[in-house]
Design a protein around this motif. Structure first.
Motif, PDB file in Angstrom:
ATOM      1  N   PRO A  63     -61.358 -20.316  72.773  1.00 55.59           N
ATOM      2  CA  PRO A  63     -60.783 -20.481  73.956  1.00 55.59           C
ATOM      3  C   PRO A  63     -60.104 -19.147  74.311  1.00 55.59           C
ATOM      4  O   PRO A  63     -60.330 -18.182  73.755  1.00 55.59           O
ATOM      5  CB  PRO A  63     -59.472 -21.467  73.406  1.00 55.59           C
ATOM      6  N   ASN A  64     -59.590 -19.069  75.563  1.00 59.35           N
ATOM      7  CA  ASN A  64     -58.948 -18.040  76.252  1.00 59.35           C
ATOM      8  C   ASN A  64     -57.587 -18.275  75.924  1.00 59.35           C
ATOM      9  O   ASN A  64     -57.139 -19.077  75.534  1.00 59.35           O
ATOM     10  CB  ASN A  64     -58.972 -18.045  77.959  1.00 59.35           C
ATOM     11  N   PRO A  65     -56.873 -17.118  75.979  1.00 55.35           N
ATOM     12  CA  PRO A  65     -55.250 -17.007  75.495  1.00 55.35           C
ATOM     13  C   PRO A  65     -54.479 -18.035  76.330  1.00 55.35           C
ATOM     14  O   PRO A  65     -54.786 -18.301  77.400  1.00 55.35           O
ATOM     15  CB  PRO A  65     -54.887 -15.698  75.606  1.00 55.35           C
ATOM     16  N   TRP A  66     -53.237 -18.593  75.744  1.00 57.10           N
ATOM     17  CA  TRP A  66     -52.483 -19.574  76.563  1.00 57.10           C
ATOM     18  C   TRP A  66     -52.084 -18.957  77.958  1.00 57.10           C
ATOM     19  O   TRP A  66     -52.333 -19.819  78.801  1.00 57.10           O
ATOM     20  CB  TRP A  66     -51.237 -19.929  75.585  1.00 57.10           C
ATOM     21  N   ASN A  67     -51.915 -17.635  78.082  1.00 57.97           N
ATOM     22  CA  ASN A  67     -51.180 -17.292  79.337  1.00 57.97           C
ATOM     23  C   ASN A  67     -52.458 -17.395  80.337  1.00 57.97           C
ATOM     24  O   ASN A  67     -52.030 -17.204  81.526  1.00 57.97           O
ATOM     25  CB  ASN A  67     -50.600 -15.848  79.113  1.00 57.97           C
ATOM     26  N   ASP A  68     -53.519 -17.379  80.045  1.00 58.87           N
ATOM     27  CA  ASP A  68     -54.706 -17.561  81.138  1.00 58.87           C
ATOM     28  C   ASP A  68     -55.000 -18.983  81.074  1.00 58.87           C
ATOM     29  O   ASP A  68     -55.058 -19.652  82.204  1.00 58.87           O
ATOM     30  CB  ASP A  68     -56.068 -16.982  80.659  1.00 58.87           C
ATOM     31  N   ALA A  69     -55.085 -19.826  80.117  1.00 58.74           N
ATOM     32  CA  ALA A  69     -55.306 -21.311  80.228  1.00 58.74           C
ATOM     33  C   ALA A  69     -54.290 -22.035  80.693  1.00 58.74           C
ATOM     34  O   ALA A  69     -54.442 -22.988  81.417  1.00 58.74           O
ATOM     35  CB  ALA A  69     -55.452 -21.866  78.787  1.00 58.74           C
ATOM     36  N   VAL A  70     -52.855 -21.703  80.901  1.00 55.66           N
ATOM     37  CA  VAL A  70     -51.873 -22.386  81.491  1.00 55.66           C
ATOM     38  C   VAL A  70     -51.992 -22.521  83.223  1.00 55.66           C
ATOM     39  O   VAL A  70     -51.497 -23.207  83.777  1.00 55.66           O
ATOM     40  CB  VAL A  70     -50.575 -21.945  80.945  1.00 55.66           C
ATOM     41  N   LYS A  71     -52.740 -21.442  83.438  1.00 63.56           N
ATOM     42  CA  LYS A  71     -53.022 -21.420  84.924  1.00 63.56           C
ATOM     43  C   LYS A  71     -54.418 -22.152  85.331  1.00 63.56           C
ATOM     44  O   LYS A  71     -54.742 -21.815  86.493  1.00 63.56           O
ATOM     45  CB  LYS A  71     -52.933 -19.964  85.285  1.00 63.56           C
ATOM     46  N   TYR A  72     -55.049 -22.860  84.424  1.00 60.07           N
ATOM     47  CA  TYR A  72     -56.420 -23.317  84.995  1.00 60.07           C
ATOM     48  C   TYR A  72     -56.151 -24.231  86.250  1.00 60.07           C
ATOM     49  O   TYR A  72     -55.138 -25.089  86.300  1.00 60.07           O
ATOM     50  CB  TYR A  72     -56.860 -24.106  83.776  1.00 60.07           C
ATOM     51  N   PRO A  73     -56.831 -24.556  87.216  1.00 60.98           N
ATOM     52  CA  PRO A  73     -56.700 -25.412  88.328  1.00 60.98           C
ATOM     53  C   PRO A  73     -56.709 -26.597  88.242  1.00 60.98           C
ATOM     54  O   PRO A  73     -55.932 -27.394  88.889  1.00 60.98           O
ATOM     55  CB  PRO A  73     -57.756 -24.758  89.399  1.00 60.98           C
ATOM     56  N   GLY A  74     -57.325 -27.127  87.148  1.00 60.82           N
ATOM     57  CA  GLY A  74     -57.261 -28.773  86.861  1.00 60.82           C
ATOM     58  C   GLY A  74     -55.787 -29.320  86.674  1.00 60.82           C
ATOM     59  O   GLY A  74     -55.709 -30.371  87.051  1.00 60.82           O
ATOM     60  N   ALA A  75     -54.983 -28.526  86.318  1.00 59.83           N
ATOM     61  CA  ALA A  75     -53.620 -28.959  85.921  1.00 59.83           C
ATOM     62  C   ALA A  75     -52.812 -29.407  87.584  1.00 59.83           C
ATOM     63  O   ALA A  75     -52.309 -30.442  87.561  1.00 59.83           O
ATOM     64  CB  ALA A  75     -52.780 -27.925  85.426  1.00 59.83           C
ATOM     65  N   TRP A  76     -53.283 -28.691  88.410  1.00 55.47           N
ATOM     66  CA  TRP A  76     -52.845 -29.200  89.926  1.00 55.47           C
ATOM     67  C   TRP A  76     -53.218 -30.239  90.431  1.00 55.47           C
ATOM     68  O   TRP A  76     -52.789 -31.145  91.058  1.00 55.47           O
ATOM     69  CB  TRP A  76     -53.060 -27.868  90.648  1.00 55.47           C
ATOM     70  N   ASP A  77     -54.603 -30.604  90.147  1.00 56.09           N
ATOM     71  CA  ASP A  77     -55.505 -31.732  90.417  1.00 56.09           C
ATOM     72  C   ASP A  77     -54.621 -32.793  89.752  1.00 56.09           C
ATOM     73  O   ASP A  77     -54.550 -33.928  90.417  1.00 56.09           O
ATOM     74  CB  ASP A  77     -56.761 -31.811  90.105  1.00 56.09           C
ATOM     75  N   TYR A  78     -54.200 -32.794  88.518  1.00 63.37           N
ATOM     76  CA  TYR A  78     -53.742 -33.900  87.976  1.00 63.37           C
ATOM     77  C   TYR A  78     -52.056 -34.323  88.508  1.00 63.37           C
ATOM     78  O   TYR A  78     -51.873 -35.334  88.703  1.00 63.37           O
ATOM     79  CB  TYR A  78     -53.604 -33.636  86.551  1.00 63.37           C
TER      80      TYR A  78
END
Length: 431
Positions: A316-331
């Motif tokens: 994985p990428n580190p958490w501080n990158d992963a927390v900004k993935y755009p799919g969270a906004w879709d949910y």
């Protein structure tokens, strides 16, 4: 303190006499891997995105990323992976976990706490895997009561949902005995709190002994790229074959998770959005859970990921990158959209005439509102006269709205192609 409830024969949750749409994020490794400053940042971001539940493993996640923190619930040595001594509890661990839960509750989150992940229970796929490594962490059967008492003492007044099992199969009778003992003990100590099971990916059967015991169903469509139909097939299975209770896809594919079984490739924003909508319109309408690779294991730069066993996910990428993935906004947008249109329970409808099962359709009771999810652009043909509906198409990328051309002939409706590049939701409201 108010709590989530399930009314008899209902497909949805309620809280304070209102429908509660369960929108969770997966943070299995919170109690072992996250500093309090990181936790504060994470909770604040997820709150702005509309999430209202956090899923956490009470005991250490077996595939958590490496950490410099030293928080463990039980005595252990310096071995890798850790082997616990099921004797006494590390009170500092439970005090800190409690504090993290209080922080989440203060920000408006509900808690879904996993009691016994499958590696702590005999004859599951994970405990068998660890036994080959001579690093088994199976909890002694006689220790379960003591552990459940500690769980209840630490968390129950915060009104969590107790997820009795984690990623489990039920191949052995002793596996069932462990989970039944844990569930019954918790039911005795915290009779009003909701319970469920988090079952293994793509598993479609819950043992009969648990059906009346649990309050709602969790399935996981999982991270296998060879089974893209799982989000709707499993929702349909639990909707049609089991007594009426809320259903949630509690682990669709995680954003940027590598495909399971060491298969090359990753799931991206479209994939996780597709899994969510297909689940919701196929029977699993009580809510949905998001996951990001790098968040569930709380990965940091330079730390190891996993143990090189299991389903073989890529790094994985580190958490501080992963927390900004755009799919969270879709949910978060899913919850916003359902609230905007006043949509609560959704009932699957089998009226799509296209030669695919990937287009999913559902309506409210009374069919005053209908939703159709279309993952790839096409003319959508429906075996129903929809001339009495106002029809709009919402692009799931831009969130722009398209007014389609519609034709009704011989009591059948065709909604002609839109101008967007990816997936859409067709929203229909009776005029």
């Amino acid at each position: 303190m108010s709590q989530i409830i399930v009314e008899k024969n209902s497909r949805i949750f309620k809280k304070d006499n209102k429908q509660f749409f369960y929108l969770a994020d997966t943070c299995w490794s919170a109690f072992t891997n996250i500093t309090l400053e990181e936790w504060e940042y994470y909770l604040n971001l997820r709150k702005t995105q509309g999430f209202n539940v956090i899923q956490i493993n009470i005991l250490p996640q077996w595939d958590a990323s490496g950490t410099e923190l030293n928080y463990y619930p039980l005595p252990c040595d310096d071995s890798f992976p850790k082997i616990f001594k099921f004797t006494e509890f590390n009170q500092e661990y439970f005090d800190r976990a409690r504090h993290m839960c209080e922080m989440a509750k203060e920000k408006g989150f509900e808690l879904a706490l996993v009691v016994l992940w499958c590696n702590y229970v005999p004859n599951t796929w994970a405990s068998k895997m660890f036994s080959k490594m001579s690093s088994n962490n199976i909890m002694p059967y006689e220790f379960i009561d003591k552990y459940i008492e500690k769980v209840n003492e630490t968390f129950s007044d915060l009104n969590p949902i107790y997820v009795i099992s984690g990623d489990t199969d039920f191949d052995g009778e002793d596996t069932k005995e462990y989970y039944l003992k844990a569930a019954n003990k918790l039911r005795k100590l915290a009779p009003d709190l909701l319970q469920t099971l988090h079952i293994r990916g793509r598993l479609e059967v819950i043992p009969e002994e648990f059906i009346e015991l649990i309050d709602f169903y969790m399935y996981q469509s999982g991270h296998n790229a060879e089974n893209p139909a799982m989000p709707y097939l499993l929702a349909k299975n639990f909707y049609e074959k089991y007594p009426a209770k809320p259903i949630i896809n509690s682990e669709p594919c995680y954003e940027q998770m590598g495909y399971s079984r060491n298969m090359y490739g990753r799931f991206y924003q479209f994939d996780v959005r597709r899994a969510a909508w297909m689940s919701l319109l196929s029977g699993a309408c009580a809510g949905v859970t998001y996951g990001a690779h790098g968040i569930y294991s709380w990965h940091k730069i330079g730390k190891r990921f996993g143990l090189g066993i299991g389903e073989g996910f890529d790094s994985p990428n580190p958490w501080n990158d992963a927390v900004k993935y755009p799919g969270a906004w879709d949910y978060g947008y899913i919850k916003y959209m359902l609230d905007l249109y006043g949509i609560h329970e959704l009932i699957p409808i089998d009226k799509i005439m296209n030669s695919t099962d990937d287009i999913r359709m559902a309506s409210t009771r009374g069919e005053d509102k209908i939703l159709i999810y279309v993952p790839a652009n096409t003319n959508v043909r429906i075996d129903k006269n929809l001339s009495s509906y106002d029809i709009k198409i919402i692009d799931m990328v831009s969130k722009n709205v398209f007014i389609p051309s519609v034709e009704v002939k011989d009591e059948k409706t065709t909604i002609y192609m839109h101008s967007f590049e990816k997936d859409v939701v067709i929203v229909m409201r009776k005029k």
